[in-house]
Design a protein around this motif. Structure first.
Motif, PDB file in Angstrom:
ATOM      1  N   ALA A  21       0.898  -1.314  -0.044  1.00  0.00           N
ATOM      2  CA  ALA A  21       0.246   0.043   0.101  1.00  0.00           C
ATOM      3  C   ALA A  21       0.912   1.286   0.110  1.00  0.00           C
ATOM      4  CB  ALA A  21      -1.120  -0.006   1.394  1.00  0.00           C
ATOM      5  N   PRO A  22       0.314   2.503  -0.573  1.00  0.00           N
ATOM      6  CA  PRO A  22       1.109   3.533  -0.545  1.00  0.00           C
ATOM      7  C   PRO A  22       1.285   4.121   0.822  1.00  0.00           C
ATOM      8  CG  PRO A  22      -1.089   3.938  -1.275  1.00  0.00           C
ATOM      9  CD  PRO A  22      -0.881   2.601  -1.154  1.00  0.00           C
ATOM     10  N   ARG A  25       6.739   8.415   3.526  1.00  0.00           N
ATOM     11  CA  ARG A  25       7.851   8.247   4.557  1.00  0.00           C
ATOM     12  C   ARG A  25       8.489   9.484   4.768  1.00  0.00           C
ATOM     13  NH1 ARG A  25       8.649   3.295   6.026  1.00  0.00           N
ATOM     14  NH2 ARG A  25       9.123   4.150   7.833  1.00  0.00           N
ATOM     15  N   GLU A  53       4.598   5.788  -1.961  1.00  0.00           N
ATOM     16  CA  GLU A  53       4.126   6.868  -1.401  1.00  0.00           C
ATOM     17  C   GLU A  53       3.461   7.968  -2.206  1.00  0.00           C
ATOM     18  OE1 GLU A  53       8.529   7.156  -1.134  1.00  0.00           O
ATOM     19  OE2 GLU A  53       8.190   9.003   0.055  1.00  0.00           O
ATOM     20  N   GLY A  54       2.687   8.732  -1.577  1.00  0.00           N
ATOM     21  CA  GLY A  54       2.213   9.988  -2.253  1.00  0.00           C
ATOM     22  C   GLY A  54       3.031  11.021  -2.650  1.00  0.00           C
ATOM     23  N   GLN A  96       2.142   6.551  -6.664  1.00  0.00           N
ATOM     24  CA  GLN A  96       0.866   7.302  -6.184  1.00  0.00           C
ATOM     25  C   GLN A  96       1.070   8.808  -6.460  1.00  0.00           C
ATOM     26  OE1 GLN A  96      -0.719   8.099  -2.150  1.00  0.00           O
ATOM     27  NE2 GLN A  96      -2.426   6.809  -2.880  1.00  0.00           N
ATOM     28  N   MET A  98      -0.267  12.205  -5.964  1.00  0.00           N
ATOM     29  CA  MET A  98      -1.199  12.927  -4.384  1.00  0.00           C
ATOM     30  C   MET A  98      -0.924  14.431  -4.549  1.00  0.00           C
ATOM     31  SD  MET A  98      -0.723  12.077  -0.451  1.00  0.00           S
ATOM     32  CE  MET A  98       1.042  12.685  -0.277  1.00  0.00           C
ATOM     33  N   ARG A 223      -7.321   5.266  -6.457  1.00  0.00           N
ATOM     34  CA  ARG A 223      -7.742   4.915  -5.074  1.00  0.00           C
ATOM     35  C   ARG A 223      -8.643   5.681  -4.381  1.00  0.00           C
ATOM     36  NH1 ARG A 223      -4.017   4.243   0.654  1.00  0.00           N
ATOM     37  NH2 ARG A 223      -4.688   1.920   0.559  1.00  0.00           N
ATOM     38  N   ASN A 281      -7.976  -2.863   0.764  1.00  0.00           N
ATOM     39  CA  ASN A 281      -6.635  -2.630   1.769  1.00  0.00           C
ATOM     40  C   ASN A 281      -7.579  -2.128   3.382  1.00  0.00           C
ATOM     41  OD1 ASN A 281      -5.404   0.510   2.955  1.00  0.00           O
ATOM     42  ND2 ASN A 281      -4.203  -1.514   2.841  1.00  0.00           N
ATOM     43  N   GLY A 283      -6.174  -3.050   7.610  1.00  0.00           N
ATOM     44  CA  GLY A 283      -6.314  -3.868   8.538  1.00  0.00           C
ATOM     45  C   GLY A 283      -6.253  -5.426   8.054  1.00  0.00           C
ATOM     46  N   PHE A 303      -1.220  -4.204   1.707  1.00  0.00           N
ATOM     47  CA  PHE A 303      -0.944  -4.091   2.918  1.00  0.00           C
ATOM     48  C   PHE A 303       0.018  -2.976   3.309  1.00  0.00           C
ATOM     49  CE2 PHE A 303      -1.637  -8.726   1.984  1.00  0.00           C
ATOM     50  CZ  PHE A 303      -2.083  -9.289   2.980  1.00  0.00           C
ATOM     51  N   VAL A 305       1.253  -0.940   6.906  1.00  0.00           N
ATOM     52  CA  VAL A 305       1.979  -1.187   8.027  1.00  0.00           C
ATOM     53  C   VAL A 305       2.853  -2.465   7.895  1.00  0.00           C
ATOM     54  CG1 VAL A 305       2.196  -1.083  10.667  1.00  0.00           C
ATOM     55  CG2 VAL A 305       0.674   0.613   9.173  1.00  0.00           C
ATOM     56  N   PHE A 331       7.844   6.167  11.541  1.00  0.00           N
ATOM     57  CA  PHE A 331       6.869   6.234  10.256  1.00  0.00           C
ATOM     58  C   PHE A 331       7.176   7.383   9.386  1.00  0.00           C
ATOM     59  CE2 PHE A 331       2.981   3.299  11.503  1.00  0.00           C
ATOM     60  CZ  PHE A 331       3.931   2.482  11.501  1.00  0.00           C
TER      61      PHE A 331
HETATM   62  C1  LIG Z   1       3.165   5.706   7.695  1.00  0.00           C
HETATM   63  C2  LIG Z   1       2.009   5.765   6.500  1.00  0.00           C
HETATM   64  C3  LIG Z   1       2.046   6.408   5.545  1.00  0.00           C
HETATM   65  C4  LIG Z   1       0.892   6.457   4.772  1.00  0.00           C
HETATM   66  N1  LIG Z   1       0.857   7.269   3.463  1.00  0.00           N
HETATM   67  C5  LIG Z   1      -0.078   7.195   2.652  1.00  0.00           C
HETATM   68  C6  LIG Z   1      -0.164   7.652   1.414  1.00  0.00           C
HETATM   69  O1  LIG Z   1       0.730   8.564   0.934  1.00  0.00           O
HETATM   70  N2  LIG Z   1      -1.074   7.532   0.637  1.00  0.00           N
HETATM   71  C7  LIG Z   1      -2.360   6.836   0.820  1.00  0.00           C
HETATM   72  O2  LIG Z   1      -3.114   6.638  -0.008  1.00  0.00           O
HETATM   73  N3  LIG Z   1      -2.444   6.107   1.987  1.00  0.00           N
HETATM   74  C8  LIG Z   1      -1.369   6.290   2.861  1.00  0.00           C
HETATM   75  N4  LIG Z   1      -1.229   5.725   4.043  1.00  0.00           N
HETATM   76  C9  LIG Z   1      -2.392   4.664   4.300  1.00  0.00           C
HETATM   77  C10 LIG Z   1      -2.105   3.315   3.848  1.00  0.00           C
HETATM   78  O3  LIG Z   1      -1.752   2.985   2.442  1.00  0.00           O
HETATM   79  C11 LIG Z   1      -3.086   2.209   4.295  1.00  0.00           C
HETATM   80  O4  LIG Z   1      -4.177   2.709   3.740  1.00  0.00           O
HETATM   81  C12 LIG Z   1      -3.214   1.979   5.898  1.00  0.00           C
HETATM   82  O5  LIG Z   1      -1.969   1.788   6.404  1.00  0.00           O
HETATM   83  C13 LIG Z   1      -4.260   0.789   6.329  1.00  0.00           C
HETATM   84  O6  LIG Z   1      -3.588  -0.338   5.784  1.00  0.00           O
HETATM   85  P1  LIG Z   1      -2.847  -1.408   6.642  1.00  0.00           P
HETATM   86  O7  LIG Z   1      -3.614  -1.720   7.671  1.00  0.00           O
HETATM   87  O8  LIG Z   1      -2.288  -2.615   5.952  1.00  0.00           O
HETATM   88  O9  LIG Z   1      -1.762  -0.883   7.295  1.00  0.00           O
HETATM   89  C14 LIG Z   1      -0.257   5.464   4.811  1.00  0.00           C
HETATM   90  C15 LIG Z   1      -0.356   4.867   6.133  1.00  0.00           C
HETATM   91  C16 LIG Z   1       0.999   4.782   7.206  1.00  0.00           C
HETATM   92  C17 LIG Z   1       0.828   4.006   8.152  1.00  0.00           C
END
Ligand SMILES: Cc1cc2nc3c(=O)[nH]c(=O)nc-3n(C[C@H](O)[C@H](O)[C@H](O)COP(=O)(O)O)c2cc1C
Length: 347
Positions: A21-22, A25, A53-54, A96, A98, A223, A281, A283, A303, A305, A331
């Motif tokens: 998943a994006p 960071r 990442e975005g 991604q 953003m 997304r 996506n 959890g 996924f 985290v 993070f």
């Molecule tokens: C550190 C961090 C940065 C994130 N940055 C983005 C992002 O840039 N773009 C986005 O669409 N979602 C972002 N998310 C959301 C994740 O893509 C994802 O939807 C979220 O972590 C839930 O999925 P998980 O339960 O598998 O972690 C971010 C999440 C985390 C933890």
């Protein structure tokens, strides 16, 4: 059908249904990806597909500290390093796109106000080089400016391919600029960009159309986070039924849904309107991922985290191995610690 069955997604043959998943960071000072970023993504190249990442398609979309962009030559060169490193390990990678809109601050924008559909400040604060500050007060985009902003998604898509990336994901989720246009509480325009669902969806669909015109629909994903309230977005499920049906007409590589809304079955709503390739996506663990793929609710599972903390996540899922504990303190921002130093399973 299992998480480990190969799948054709748009122009790509993916070895599994496991998507990274994006995740922002905040480790690209100067907005260009660097060698450390390339190492991080290459470590995770065993994903069926990485979504980065975005990444802002335009200088006006720099909403967070040290996020990368994709609008100038240095950034293309940086992304080239990332794409090469991931491909050298047999991986696949979409960037991604953003644009953060009102989720920004003049400190990131050379003193300019963030742009948004309407001049409505987001509640809460944002982390800047001088610590936490309230979000900037945005200025409402003039209608005449919007087509050029939409065109930046096409330019970024083209630059992504020039850098060797496999495609782009248009970020319509989590209350950033396209999501701000979708949501009536944030979009109070009464021109062709606000009001009816057709008007509120015009920015997102325009951005998607710009990207697919530039690189082909089979290299473009989208997304969405239907019903999400992150970044103070309040929207109706009906908006997303319309958007999903419109996206389905475009034969994209995929639609990617971030779904964590208790009491609202987002995935079922979207599936009813979108029969093509769907990523879910939020959890997920292996058991839930396998169940949703087996039932046909999802085609792939992303996924977040778990991938951040486990560079070899697919191998760990395959073996049923224990996962590393994520370190939340690292993070957002910093260097290699909590980024490229998570251990893999012993050989
Ligand atoms: C550190 C961090 C940065 C994130 N940055 C983005 C992002 O840039 N773009 C986005 O669409 N979602 C972002 N998310 C959301 C994740 O893509 C994802 O939807 C979220 O972590 C839930 O999925 P998980 O339960 O598998 O972690 C971010 C999440 C985390 C933890």
């Amino acid at each position: 059908m299992s998480l480990f069955s190969p799948l054709r997604v748009g122009a790509l043959n993916l070895p599994s249904r496991i998507v990274m998943a994006p995740m922002t960071r905040n480790r690209s000072p100067g907005q260009a990806p660097n060698a450390l970023n390339a190492e991080y993504y290459a470590q995770r190249a065993s994903a069926g597909l990485i979504v980065t990442e975005g990444t802002t398609p335009d200088a006006s979309g720099r909403g967070y500290i040290d996020i990368p962009g994709l609008y100038d030559a240095a950034q293309v060169e940086g992304w080239c390093q990332v794409a090469d490193a991931v491909h050298a390990k047999g991986g696949h990678i979409f960037v991604q796109l953003m644009h953060t809109g009102r989720i920004s601050h003049p400190d990131f924008l050379d003193g300019a106000a963030p742009v948004a559909p309407s001049a409505i400040q987001a509640p809460g604060q944002i982390y800047t080089h001088e610590g936490m500050k309230p979000h900037g007060t945005p200025r409402a985009l003039a209608a005449a400016e919007i087509p050029a902003l939409i065109a930046t998604y096409g330019r970024a898509a083209k630059l992504a391919r020039e850098a060797g990336l496999d495609g782009v994901e248009v970020h319509g989720a989590n209350g950033y600029l396209p999501g701000q246009f979708l949501a009536p509480n944030v979009n109070q325009r009464n021109d062709e960009w606000g009001g009816s669902v057709e008007n509120r969806a015009r920015f997102l669909l325009g951005a998607v159309d710009a990207a697919l015109a530039a690189i082909g629909a089979d290299r473009v994903g989208v997304r969405l986070s239907p019903g999400g309230v992150f970044n103070d977005i309040h929207d109706a499920p009906a908006t997303y039924a319309y958007v999903a049906a419109e996206l389905a007409k475009r034969r994209l590589a995929y639609l990617h849904i971030f779904d964590t809304k208790p009491g609202f079955d987002v995935a079922a709503l979207i599936r009813a309107h979108y029969k093509d390739t769907l990523i879910l996506n939020g959890g997920y663990d292996r058991a839930r991922a396998e169940a949703d793929i087996a039932s046909g609710l999802a085609d792939l599972i992303a996924f977040g985290v778990p991938f951040l903390a486990n560079p070899d996540l697919p191998e760990r899922l395959a073996q049923g191995a224990a996962l590393n504990t994520p370190d939340q303190a690292t993070f957002y921002g910093g260097g290699a610690k909590g980024y490229t130093d998570y251990p893999v399973l012993a050989a």
